[in-house]
Design a protein around this motif. Structure first.
Motif, PDB file in Angstrom:
ATOM      1  N   PHE A 110       0.834  -1.202   0.000  1.00 47.66           N
ATOM      2  CA  PHE A 110       0.000   0.000   0.000  1.00 47.66           C
ATOM      3  C   PHE A 110       0.872   1.257   0.000  1.00 47.66           C
ATOM      4  O   PHE A 110       0.543   2.255  -0.660  1.00 47.66           O
ATOM      5  N   GLY A 111       1.988   1.217   0.750  1.00 45.70           N
ATOM      6  CA  GLY A 111       2.886   2.371   0.761  1.00 45.70           C
ATOM      7  C   GLY A 111       3.534   2.610  -0.577  1.00 45.70           C
ATOM      8  O   GLY A 111       3.735   3.758  -0.993  1.00 45.70           O
ATOM      9  N   GLY A 112       3.890   1.529  -1.286  1.00 44.00           N
ATOM     10  CA  GLY A 112       4.512   1.681  -2.610  1.00 44.00           C
ATOM     11  C   GLY A 112       3.557   2.272  -3.624  1.00 44.00           C
ATOM     12  O   GLY A 112       3.934   3.154  -4.407  1.00 44.00           O
ATOM     13  N   VAL A 113       2.322   1.789  -3.627  1.00 43.71           N
ATOM     14  CA  VAL A 113       1.314   2.358  -4.530  1.00 43.71           C
ATOM     15  C   VAL A 113       1.068   3.820  -4.168  1.00 43.71           C
ATOM     16  O   VAL A 113       0.976   4.693  -5.046  1.00 43.71           O
ATOM     17  N   GLY A 114       0.979   4.082  -2.881  1.00 43.20           N
ATOM     18  CA  GLY A 114       0.796   5.465  -2.450  1.00 43.20           C
ATOM     19  C   GLY A 114       1.971   6.348  -2.822  1.00 43.20           C
ATOM     20  O   GLY A 114       1.785   7.529  -3.155  1.00 43.20           O
ATOM     21  N   ASP A 115       3.195   5.785  -2.776  1.00 39.04           N
ATOM     22  CA  ASP A 115       4.380   6.561  -3.131  1.00 39.04           C
ATOM     23  C   ASP A 115       4.353   6.954  -4.596  1.00 39.04           C
ATOM     24  O   ASP A 115       4.722   8.076  -4.961  1.00 39.04           O
ATOM     25  N   LEU A 116       3.934   6.016  -5.450  1.00 33.53           N
ATOM     26  CA  LEU A 116       3.817   6.325  -6.880  1.00 33.53           C
ATOM     27  C   LEU A 116       2.800   7.436  -7.115  1.00 33.53           C
ATOM     28  O   LEU A 116       3.045   8.381  -7.883  1.00 33.53           O
ATOM     29  N   ILE A 117       1.654   7.350  -6.434  1.00 34.94           N
ATOM     30  CA  ILE A 117       0.628   8.384  -6.578  1.00 34.94           C
ATOM     31  C   ILE A 117       1.133   9.718  -6.022  1.00 34.94           C
ATOM     32  O   ILE A 117       0.920  10.791  -6.622  1.00 34.94           O
ATOM     33  N   TRP A 118       1.810   9.657  -4.867  1.00 35.30           N
ATOM     34  CA  TRP A 118       2.330  10.876  -4.237  1.00 35.30           C
ATOM     35  C   TRP A 118       3.325  11.584  -5.163  1.00 35.30           C
ATOM     36  O   TRP A 118       3.268  12.809  -5.324  1.00 35.30           O
ATOM     37  N   HIS A 119       4.234  10.800  -5.753  1.00 32.95           N
ATOM     38  CA  HIS A 119       5.217  11.396  -6.671  1.00 32.95           C
ATOM     39  C   HIS A 119       4.542  11.984  -7.896  1.00 32.95           C
ATOM     40  O   HIS A 119       4.975  13.020  -8.426  1.00 32.95           O
ATOM     41  N   THR A 120       3.504  11.318  -8.361  1.00 32.35           N
ATOM     42  CA  THR A 120       2.798  11.808  -9.546  1.00 32.35           C
ATOM     43  C   THR A 120       2.080  13.121  -9.254  1.00 32.35           C
ATOM     44  O   THR A 120       2.080  14.054 -10.078  1.00 32.35           O
ATOM     45  N   LEU A 121       1.481  13.213  -8.078  1.00 35.19           N
ATOM     46  CA  LEU A 121       0.701  14.403  -7.732  1.00 35.19           C
ATOM     47  C   LEU A 121       1.575  15.564  -7.266  1.00 35.19           C
ATOM     48  O   LEU A 121       1.304  16.731  -7.610  1.00 35.19           O
ATOM     49  N   PHE A 122       2.617  15.271  -6.491  1.00 34.72           N
ATOM     50  CA  PHE A 122       3.365  16.335  -5.830  1.00 34.72           C
ATOM     51  C   PHE A 122       4.831  16.413  -6.237  1.00 34.72           C
ATOM     52  O   PHE A 122       5.558  17.267  -5.731  1.00 34.72           O
ATOM     53  N   GLY A 123       5.275  15.506  -7.117  1.00 30.70           N
ATOM     54  CA  GLY A 123       6.661  15.544  -7.560  1.00 30.70           C
ATOM     55  C   GLY A 123       7.574  14.728  -6.660  1.00 30.70           C
ATOM     56  O   GLY A 123       7.144  14.153  -5.658  1.00 30.70           O
ATOM     57  N   ILE A 124       8.861  14.711  -7.024  1.00 33.26           N
ATOM     58  CA  ILE A 124       9.853  13.954  -6.275  1.00 33.26           C
ATOM     59  C   ILE A 124      10.346  14.794  -5.099  1.00 33.26           C
ATOM     60  O   ILE A 124      10.720  15.951  -5.261  1.00 33.26           O
ATOM     61  N   GLU A 125      10.363  14.196  -3.902  1.00 30.46           N
ATOM     62  CA  GLU A 125      10.834  14.912  -2.725  1.00 30.46           C
ATOM     63  C   GLU A 125      12.345  15.128  -2.816  1.00 30.46           C
ATOM     64  O   GLU A 125      13.075  14.336  -3.413  1.00 30.46           O
ATOM     65  N   GLU A 126      12.806  16.186  -2.197  1.00 29.82           N
ATOM     66  CA  GLU A 126      14.226  16.483  -2.162  1.00 29.82           C
ATOM     67  C   GLU A 126      14.657  16.756  -0.723  1.00 29.82           C
ATOM     68  O   GLU A 126      13.867  17.197   0.107  1.00 29.82           O
ATOM     69  N   SER A 133       8.150  12.355   4.071  1.00 34.03           N
ATOM     70  CA  SER A 133       6.868  12.315   3.375  1.00 34.03           C
ATOM     71  C   SER A 133       6.054  11.150   3.927  1.00 34.03           C
ATOM     72  O   SER A 133       6.614  10.120   4.332  1.00 34.03           O
ATOM     73  N   PRO A 134       4.742  11.256   3.991  1.00 28.28           N
ATOM     74  CA  PRO A 134       3.917  10.196   4.599  1.00 28.28           C
ATOM     75  C   PRO A 134       4.135   8.823   3.965  1.00 28.28           C
ATOM     76  O   PRO A 134       4.175   7.811   4.680  1.00 28.28           O
ATOM     77  N   THR A 135       4.270   8.775   2.655  1.00 28.37           N
ATOM     78  CA  THR A 135       4.443   7.469   2.004  1.00 28.37           C
ATOM     79  C   THR A 135       5.799   6.858   2.325  1.00 28.37           C
ATOM     80  O   THR A 135       5.912   5.636   2.488  1.00 28.37           O
ATOM     81  N   HIS A 136       6.841   7.676   2.424  1.00 25.74           N
ATOM     82  CA  HIS A 136       8.163   7.142   2.766  1.00 25.74           C
ATOM     83  C   HIS A 136       8.212   6.654   4.207  1.00 25.74           C
ATOM     84  O   HIS A 136       8.880   5.661   4.515  1.00 25.74           O
ATOM     85  N   LEU A 137       7.519   7.338   5.109  1.00 28.98           N
ATOM     86  CA  LEU A 137       7.444   6.863   6.486  1.00 28.98           C
ATOM     87  C   LEU A 137       6.680   5.541   6.563  1.00 28.98           C
ATOM     88  O   LEU A 137       7.027   4.651   7.358  1.00 28.98           O
ATOM     89  N   THR A 138       5.649   5.403   5.745  1.00 23.89           N
ATOM     90  CA  THR A 138       4.915   4.138   5.686  1.00 23.89           C
ATOM     91  C   THR A 138       5.820   3.015   5.213  1.00 23.89           C
ATOM     92  O   THR A 138       5.820   1.910   5.775  1.00 23.89           O
ATOM     93  N   LEU A 139       6.619   3.281   4.190  1.00 22.69           N
ATOM     94  CA  LEU A 139       7.556   2.277   3.686  1.00 22.69           C
ATOM     95  C   LEU A 139       8.600   1.920   4.749  1.00 22.69           C
ATOM     96  O   LEU A 139       8.997   0.762   4.864  1.00 22.69           O
ATOM     97  N   ALA A 140       9.033   2.916   5.508  1.00 21.65           N
ATOM     98  CA  ALA A 140      10.034   2.663   6.546  1.00 21.65           C
ATOM     99  C   ALA A 140       9.478   1.740   7.626  1.00 21.65           C
ATOM    100  O   ALA A 140      10.154   0.817   8.084  1.00 21.65           O
ATOM    101  N   VAL A 141       8.245   1.988   8.051  1.00 24.71           N
ATOM    102  CA  VAL A 141       7.615   1.114   9.043  1.00 24.71           C
ATOM    103  C   VAL A 141       7.498  -0.302   8.500  1.00 24.71           C
ATOM    104  O   VAL A 141       7.768  -1.288   9.202  1.00 24.71           O
ATOM    105  N   ALA A 142       7.113  -0.422   7.232  1.00 26.18           N
ATOM    106  CA  ALA A 142       6.973  -1.738   6.616  1.00 26.18           C
ATOM    107  C   ALA A 142       8.308  -2.470   6.563  1.00 26.18           C
ATOM    108  O   ALA A 142       8.394  -3.663   6.886  1.00 26.18           O
TER     109      ALA A 142
END
Length: 366
Positions: A110-126, A133-142
């Protein structure tokens, strides 16, 4: 009834040995897959910190990271299906401790799918944005849940003080992976991925570098000491356990030093600190039954870890911090470690302390 009773498998020595071999094979497979997964995360972090990331989700670094996830997810799901087909209840489809790893694989999806959507909507984080970012924190917990499988599995098994290195290594490696997952996310507060004390004094707001450096050392001491004490809570550790823990974490964090070559001197400092910690462990024999030794060990290890770091910087780049500051920080890191020991074992005389002192190693179930 007689037939049903006769067909019930008995726990015999051969069955016990076969189960132990299965658990060991499962542990080591998860260790290797965790290296792939966590290594991919660190390679992606290196790419971000060294300007290698383009403005797209589809990069070689993401491919390495997500292929590691795919491998570990396929293994966990495949093993679950195989055991269920053979008649195991679904709650017991994986060895004890690995249920949360499977949950981590689901959360990661779910975090990976969300990360793809997040990057598409808001761009790549720097920069720092990429860490929180919320999706990266989700991936970290996973990832933390996935790589912690062998560590949790060890808590569910009876502790054997004479266990071989092959038996104990998966647990220790898993602990190193769990520590490295956390330090990856909080790399802005880790001494190996930041240079706050070396070289020339900054011309702009040097006090800011001092404040950040102090907080970095204190946070590093709290996190590292907590992991070390938790391993001691498990029971007797093999020689070299702390050296391995510090070395693995230092290798990963060194690659995250932004825009600079790998800090070899800091790796050497961490290895030296790990060796000293192992020698102290053999000498003091800290445990929940030897509280004075435990308190002294908890104080000494972060002090020595900070001291070796300061010495390495002084011998290579030179220090711009005053002796008042770096000496005081060493003492404070020891105080932080000491306080962590009181979280592990409260003062004698309290109900919690009596409970901890009488528990047998390996009884933790959560």
């Amino acid at each position: 009834m007689r037939h049903a009773k006769a067909s019930t498998p008995e726990i015999t020595a051969p069955n016990t040995a076969a189960l132990a071999r299965y658990h060991a094979a499962f542990d080591w497979t998860m260790v290797f897959l965790s290296v792939w997964l966590l290594g991919g995360a660190y390679v992606d972090g290196w790419a971000h910190n060294h300007g290698k990331v383009d403005d797209t989700f589809f990069t070689p670094w993401h491919a390495l990271f997500y292929s590691g996830y795919l491998a570990v997810a396929c293994y966990l799901v495949g093993q679950s299906i195989r055991r269920i087909i053979r008649g195991a209840p679904w709650r017991q489809a994986l060895p004890p401790g690995y249920g949360w790893s499977l949950a981590g694989a689901v959360i990661f999806w779910f975090g990976g799918v969300g990360d793809l959507i997040w990057h598409t909507l808001f761009g790549i984080e720097e920069d720092v944005d990429a860490l929180f970012s919320p999706t990266h924190l989700t991936l970290a917990v996973a990832v933390w849940l996935i790589v912690g499988g062998p560590f949790r599995a060890a808590w569910h098994r009876a502790h054997d003080a004479t266990a071989s290195a092959v038996t104990q290594l998966p647990m220790l490696l898993s602990a190193a992976f769990m520590l490295s997952t956390i330090t990856f996310i909080i790399q802005i507060a880790h001494p190996l991925s930041n240079h706050w004390i070396g070289g020339d004094m900054p011309s702009f707001h040097p006090w800011l570098y001092q404040e950040m450096g102090v907080m970095t050392f204190l946070w590093d001491a709290a996190l590292l000491t907590s992991f070390i004490l938790f391993l001691i809570r498990r029971g007797h550790l093999l020689p070299g356990a702390f050296t391995m823990l510090l070395t693995i974490n230092a290798i990963g964090m060194g690659f995250l030093l932004t825009g600079q070559p790998f800090p070899v001197e800091h790796l050497y400092a961490r290895i030296a600190a790990g060796i000293i910690a192992d020698l102290l462990y053999v000498w003091l024999r800290p445990s929940t039954q030897r509280l004075r030794a435990l308190r002294g060990f908890a104080f000494a290890v972060p002090v020595l870890t900070t001291a070796t770091y300061v010495l390495a910087v002084d011998l290579t780049e030179g220090l711009w911090w005053s002796i008042h500051l770096w000496a005081g920080v060493m003492v404070l890191t020891g105080v932080v470690g000491l306080l962590c020991s009181y979280l592990l074992v409260p003062p004698l005389g309290s109900l919690d302390a009596n409970q901890f002192s009488t528990d047998k190693p390996g009884t933790l179930r959560k």
